[in-house]
Motif scaffolding. Sequence first.
Motif, PDB file in Angstrom:
ATOM      1  N   ALA A   1       0.814  -1.221   0.000  1.00  0.00           N
ATOM      2  CA  ALA A   1       0.000   0.000   0.000  1.00  0.00           C
ATOM      3  C   ALA A   1       0.842   1.264   0.000  1.00  0.00           C
ATOM      4  CB  ALA A   1      -0.932   0.000   1.203  1.00  0.00           C
ATOM      5  N   ASP A   2       2.045   1.197   0.558  1.00  0.00           N
ATOM      6  CA  ASP A   2       2.863   2.399   0.643  1.00  0.00           C
ATOM      7  C   ASP A   2       4.077   2.371  -0.283  1.00  0.00           C
ATOM      8  OD1 ASP A   2       4.234   0.447   1.975  1.00  0.00           O
ATOM      9  OD2 ASP A   2       4.719   1.670   3.720  1.00  0.00           O
TER      10      ASP A   2
ATOM     11  N   ARG B   1       2.974   1.841  -6.364  1.00  0.00           N
ATOM     12  CA  ARG B   1       1.549   2.011  -6.073  1.00  0.00           C
ATOM     13  C   ARG B   1       1.173   3.489  -6.092  1.00  0.00           C
ATOM     14  NH1 ARG B   1      -2.249  -1.036  -2.889  1.00  0.00           N
ATOM     15  NH2 ARG B   1      -4.191   0.086  -3.154  1.00  0.00           N
ATOM     16  N   LEU B   2       2.052   4.341  -5.578  1.00  0.00           N
ATOM     17  CA  LEU B   2       1.826   5.780  -5.603  1.00  0.00           C
ATOM     18  C   LEU B   2       1.665   6.265  -7.041  1.00  0.00           C
ATOM     19  CD1 LEU B   2       1.858   8.655  -4.282  1.00  0.00           C
ATOM     20  CD2 LEU B   2       4.322   8.583  -4.585  1.00  0.00           C
TER      21      LEU B   2
ATOM     22  N   ALA C   1      -4.389   6.671 -11.938  1.00  0.00           N
ATOM     23  CA  ALA C   1      -5.666   5.961 -11.937  1.00  0.00           C
ATOM     24  C   ALA C   1      -6.846   6.927 -12.040  1.00  0.00           C
ATOM     25  CB  ALA C   1      -5.798   5.103 -10.688  1.00  0.00           C
ATOM     26  N   ASN C   2      -6.690   8.130 -11.528  1.00  0.00           N
ATOM     27  CA  ASN C   2      -7.758   9.115 -11.638  1.00  0.00           C
ATOM     28  C   ASN C   2      -7.882   9.532 -13.094  1.00  0.00           C
ATOM     29  OD1 ASN C   2      -8.647  12.073 -11.851  1.00  0.00           O
ATOM     30  ND2 ASN C   2      -9.419  11.416  -9.860  1.00  0.00           N
TER      31      ASN C   2
ATOM     32  N   ARG D   1      -5.220  18.485  -6.674  1.00  0.00           N
ATOM     33  CA  ARG D   1      -4.575  17.197  -6.423  1.00  0.00           C
ATOM     34  C   ARG D   1      -3.206  17.140  -7.091  1.00  0.00           C
ATOM     35  NH1 ARG D   1      -8.721  14.463  -7.389  1.00  0.00           N
ATOM     36  NH2 ARG D   1      -8.492  14.359  -9.634  1.00  0.00           N
TER      37      ARG D   1
ATOM     38  N   PHE E   1       0.842   4.497  -9.719  1.00  0.00           N
ATOM     39  CA  PHE E   1      -0.388   3.963 -10.305  1.00  0.00           C
ATOM     40  C   PHE E   1      -1.602   4.717  -9.802  1.00  0.00           C
ATOM     41  CE2 PHE E   1       2.071  -0.192 -10.656  1.00  0.00           C
ATOM     42  CZ  PHE E   1       2.353  -0.001 -12.002  1.00  0.00           C
ATOM     43  N   ASP E   2      -1.611   5.052  -8.522  1.00  0.00           N
ATOM     44  CA  ASP E   2      -2.724   5.814  -7.959  1.00  0.00           C
ATOM     45  C   ASP E   2      -2.836   7.202  -8.594  1.00  0.00           C
ATOM     46  OD1 ASP E   2      -3.493   3.743  -6.319  1.00  0.00           O
ATOM     47  OD2 ASP E   2      -2.601   4.579  -4.500  1.00  0.00           O
ATOM     48  N   LEU E   3      -1.694   7.835  -8.844  1.00  0.00           N
ATOM     49  CA  LEU E   3      -1.712   9.159  -9.485  1.00  0.00           C
ATOM     50  C   LEU E   3      -2.372   9.107 -10.854  1.00  0.00           C
ATOM     51  CD1 LEU E   3       1.778  10.738  -8.719  1.00  0.00           C
ATOM     52  CD2 LEU E   3      -0.460  11.670  -8.121  1.00  0.00           C
TER      53      LEU E   3
ATOM     54  N   ASN F   1      -6.420  13.136 -14.051  1.00  0.00           N
ATOM     55  CA  ASN F   1      -5.037  13.539 -13.786  1.00  0.00           C
ATOM     56  C   ASN F   1      -4.191  13.536 -15.055  1.00  0.00           C
ATOM     57  OD1 ASN F   1      -5.638  13.835 -11.094  1.00  0.00           O
ATOM     58  ND2 ASN F   1      -4.407  12.115 -10.400  1.00  0.00           N
TER      59      ASN F   1
ATOM     60  N   ASN G   1       0.542  16.997  -5.241  1.00  0.00           N
ATOM     61  CA  ASN G   1       1.525  15.965  -5.551  1.00  0.00           C
ATOM     62  C   ASN G   1       2.763  16.505  -6.259  1.00  0.00           C
ATOM     63  OD1 ASN G   1       0.464  13.208  -4.711  1.00  0.00           O
ATOM     64  ND2 ASN G   1      -1.326  14.112  -5.700  1.00  0.00           N
TER      65      ASN G   1
END
Length: 114
Positions: free
Chosen positions: A4-5, A9-10, A16-17, A55, A12-14, A20, A59
């Motif tokens: 998760a950290d 993953r960071l 994924a929206n 957002r 991919f999360d950026l 963005n 970041n």
Amino acid sequence: MFLADCQARLAFDLMANTWNAVVVWALRHGPRRPGRLREEIGGISTKVLTETLRRLEFNGLVARRVYAEAPPRVEYELTGLGRSLLGPIEAFGEWAADHGDEVMAAQDRYEPAP
């Protein structure tokens, strides 16, 4: 392993929206005012654009510049970190252009298990 950290993953999360990557790509040619961004992107509400820009700024991908004018003028531009995402976003777009029909065909063929 994708914890998760973890940094992957960071990233991919950026991306994924939905908005963005679109906003980063729209800023590739230089600073833009929010109204112009909305025109260039199309289909994004003022609220969603504002949330996305905040957002991206949080970041470190976008910088906000406020000009002391009347009325106040605000522009957003990519930071160096934001510019570093242009290559991966372009590559992902090329992949989508090359394989989008295959993905849609797979979706059409899909039958959920009973």
